[in-house]
Design a protein around this motif. Sequence first.
Motif, PDB file in Angstrom:
ATOM      1  N   UNK A   8       0.826  -1.167   0.000  1.00 23.02           N
ATOM      2  CA  UNK A   8       0.000   0.000   0.000  1.00 23.02           C
ATOM      3  C   UNK A   8       0.871   1.231   0.000  1.00 23.02           C
ATOM      4  N   UNK A   9       0.407   2.184  -0.686  1.00 20.90           N
ATOM      5  CA  UNK A   9       1.207   3.395  -0.772  1.00 20.90           C
ATOM      6  C   UNK A   9       0.817   4.342   0.346  1.00 20.90           C
ATOM      7  N   UNK A  10       1.671   5.246   0.612  1.00 17.86           N
ATOM      8  CA  UNK A  10       1.433   6.231   1.668  1.00 17.86           C
ATOM      9  C   UNK A  10       0.438   7.256   1.169  1.00 17.86           C
ATOM     10  N   UNK A  11      -0.373   7.810   2.055  1.00 17.49           N
ATOM     11  CA  UNK A  11      -1.347   8.808   1.635  1.00 17.49           C
ATOM     12  C   UNK A  11      -0.657   9.997   1.009  1.00 17.49           C
ATOM     13  N   UNK A  12      -1.312  10.501  -0.006  1.00 23.76           N
ATOM     14  CA  UNK A  12      -0.806  11.664  -0.723  1.00 23.76           C
ATOM     15  C   UNK A  12      -0.853  12.860   0.207  1.00 23.76           C
ATOM     16  N   UNK A  13       0.224  13.554   0.271  1.00 23.00           N
ATOM     17  CA  UNK A  13       0.280  14.681   1.195  1.00 23.00           C
ATOM     18  C   UNK A  13      -0.661  15.792   0.761  1.00 23.00           C
ATOM     19  N   UNK A  14      -0.919  15.923  -0.547  1.00 21.50           N
ATOM     20  CA  UNK A  14      -1.824  16.963  -1.024  1.00 21.50           C
ATOM     21  C   UNK A  14      -3.272  16.657  -0.635  1.00 21.50           C
ATOM     22  N   UNK A  15      -3.682  15.372  -0.749  1.00 24.32           N
ATOM     23  CA  UNK A  15      -5.065  15.035  -0.407  1.00 24.32           C
ATOM     24  C   UNK A  15      -5.293  15.199   1.084  1.00 24.32           C
ATOM     25  N   UNK A  16      -4.320  14.950   1.882  1.00 25.05           N
ATOM     26  CA  UNK A  16      -4.445  15.139   3.321  1.00 25.05           C
ATOM     27  C   UNK A  16      -4.634  16.599   3.655  1.00 25.05           C
ATOM     28  N   UNK A  17      -3.915  17.452   2.939  1.00 22.62           N
ATOM     29  CA  UNK A  17      -4.051  18.891   3.182  1.00 22.62           C
ATOM     30  C   UNK A  17      -5.418  19.403   2.745  1.00 22.62           C
ATOM     31  N   UNK A  18      -5.951  18.842   1.650  1.00 16.62           N
ATOM     32  CA  UNK A  18      -7.266  19.281   1.168  1.00 16.62           C
ATOM     33  C   UNK A  18      -8.337  18.921   2.183  1.00 16.62           C
ATOM     34  N   UNK A  19      -8.224  17.720   2.751  1.00 16.01           N
ATOM     35  CA  UNK A  19      -9.199  17.286   3.749  1.00 16.01           C
ATOM     36  C   UNK A  19      -9.089  18.155   4.999  1.00 16.01           C
ATOM     37  N   UNK A  20      -7.868  18.392   5.422  1.00 13.40           N
ATOM     38  CA  UNK A  20      -7.651  19.238   6.595  1.00 13.40           C
ATOM     39  C   UNK A  20      -8.144  20.651   6.334  1.00 13.40           C
ATOM     40  N   UNK A  21      -7.930  21.119   5.113  1.00 16.55           N
ATOM     41  CA  UNK A  21      -8.349  22.471   4.756  1.00 16.55           C
ATOM     42  C   UNK A  21      -9.869  22.588   4.798  1.00 16.55           C
ATOM     43  N   UNK A  22     -10.596  21.552   4.291  1.00 17.62           N
ATOM     44  CA  UNK A  22     -12.061  21.568   4.306  1.00 17.62           C
ATOM     45  C   UNK A  22     -12.571  21.543   5.739  1.00 17.62           C
ATOM     46  N   UNK A  23     -11.896  20.748   6.583  1.00 18.68           N
ATOM     47  CA  UNK A  23     -12.309  20.707   7.983  1.00 18.68           C
ATOM     48  C   UNK A  23     -12.062  22.052   8.647  1.00 18.68           C
ATOM     49  N   UNK A  24     -10.944  22.652   8.321  1.00 22.54           N
ATOM     50  CA  UNK A  24     -10.624  23.956   8.904  1.00 22.54           C
ATOM     51  C   UNK A  24     -11.630  25.008   8.442  1.00 22.54           C
ATOM     52  N   UNK A  25     -12.041  24.941   7.153  1.00 21.14           N
ATOM     53  CA  UNK A  25     -13.028  25.901   6.652  1.00 21.14           C
ATOM     54  C   UNK A  25     -14.366  25.701   7.351  1.00 21.14           C
ATOM     55  N   UNK A  26     -14.767  24.419   7.523  1.00 25.71           N
ATOM     56  CA  UNK A  26     -16.023  24.125   8.216  1.00 25.71           C
ATOM     57  C   UNK A  26     -15.976  24.615   9.646  1.00 25.71           C
ATOM     58  N   UNK A  27     -14.848  24.402  10.289  1.00 27.54           N
ATOM     59  CA  UNK A  27     -14.702  24.857  11.666  1.00 27.54           C
ATOM     60  C   UNK A  27     -14.677  26.376  11.719  1.00 27.54           C
ATOM     61  N   UNK A  28     -13.983  26.970  10.747  1.00 32.28           N
ATOM     62  CA  UNK A  28     -13.924  28.432  10.717  1.00 32.28           C
ATOM     63  C   UNK A  28     -15.306  29.006  10.436  1.00 32.28           C
ATOM     64  N   UNK A  29     -16.039  28.351   9.523  1.00 33.24           N
ATOM     65  CA  UNK A  29     -17.389  28.827   9.212  1.00 33.24           C
ATOM     66  C   UNK A  29     -18.286  28.657  10.432  1.00 33.24           C
ATOM     67  N   UNK A  30     -18.103  27.557  11.152  1.00 35.41           N
ATOM     68  CA  UNK A  30     -18.882  27.320  12.365  1.00 35.41           C
ATOM     69  C   UNK A  30     -18.639  28.397  13.401  1.00 35.41           C
ATOM     70  N   UNK A  31     -17.412  28.871  13.486  1.00 33.24           N
ATOM     71  CA  UNK A  31     -17.125  29.935  14.447  1.00 33.24           C
ATOM     72  C   UNK A  31     -17.608  31.280  13.920  1.00 33.24           C
ATOM     73  N   UNK A  32     -17.630  31.444  12.581  1.00 31.23           N
ATOM     74  CA  UNK A  32     -18.148  32.689  12.006  1.00 31.23           C
ATOM     75  C   UNK A  32     -19.673  32.738  12.066  1.00 31.23           C
ATOM     76  N   UNK A  33     -20.341  31.582  11.916  1.00 26.57           N
ATOM     77  CA  UNK A  33     -21.813  31.512  11.865  1.00 26.57           C
ATOM     78  C   UNK A  33     -22.286  30.333  12.715  1.00 26.57           C
TER      79      UNK A  33
END
Length: 131
Positions: A1-26
């Motif tokens: 098995x290959x190691x997770x792509x570092x870019x896809x991990x960042x995209x997922x983290x980024x979406x979670x961060x946006x959701x969390x940021x949006x949750x704190x904004x609204x």
Amino acid sequence: MSAPDSNSGHAHDSAQNEGAAEGTRDPFGIDRLSVDYDYLLYRIQDHVTSIQLSTTEICRQQNQLVEQGIIGDAIDINIEEMRRILQKCEELETHFDMLDQIDSIVQTFRPRLDDIVREHRELTRNTERRI
């Protein structure tokens, strides 16, 4: 098995961060509610417009039928029938008025008739006493 792509991990983290940021904004979801409300108003307006177009088309068709005289003849027939019915109603009203007058006459005859019966009894008694 290959190691997770570092870019896809960042995209997922980024979406979670946006959701969390949006949750704190609204935190109460007002923005989402506003979008849903606007969409609902749009759908209502669309439905009203659809009804308006249908109504306009039906009115246009009915007007065309009237102009062609198709409905005009039916309307004239209905008006004539209503006039005949009104005439019959007036005749019935006249008959009811006559019945009311007859009832009034009958009501005045009852006391008179009672008086006549009483007088007849008295005359009969007086005549029997004499005999």
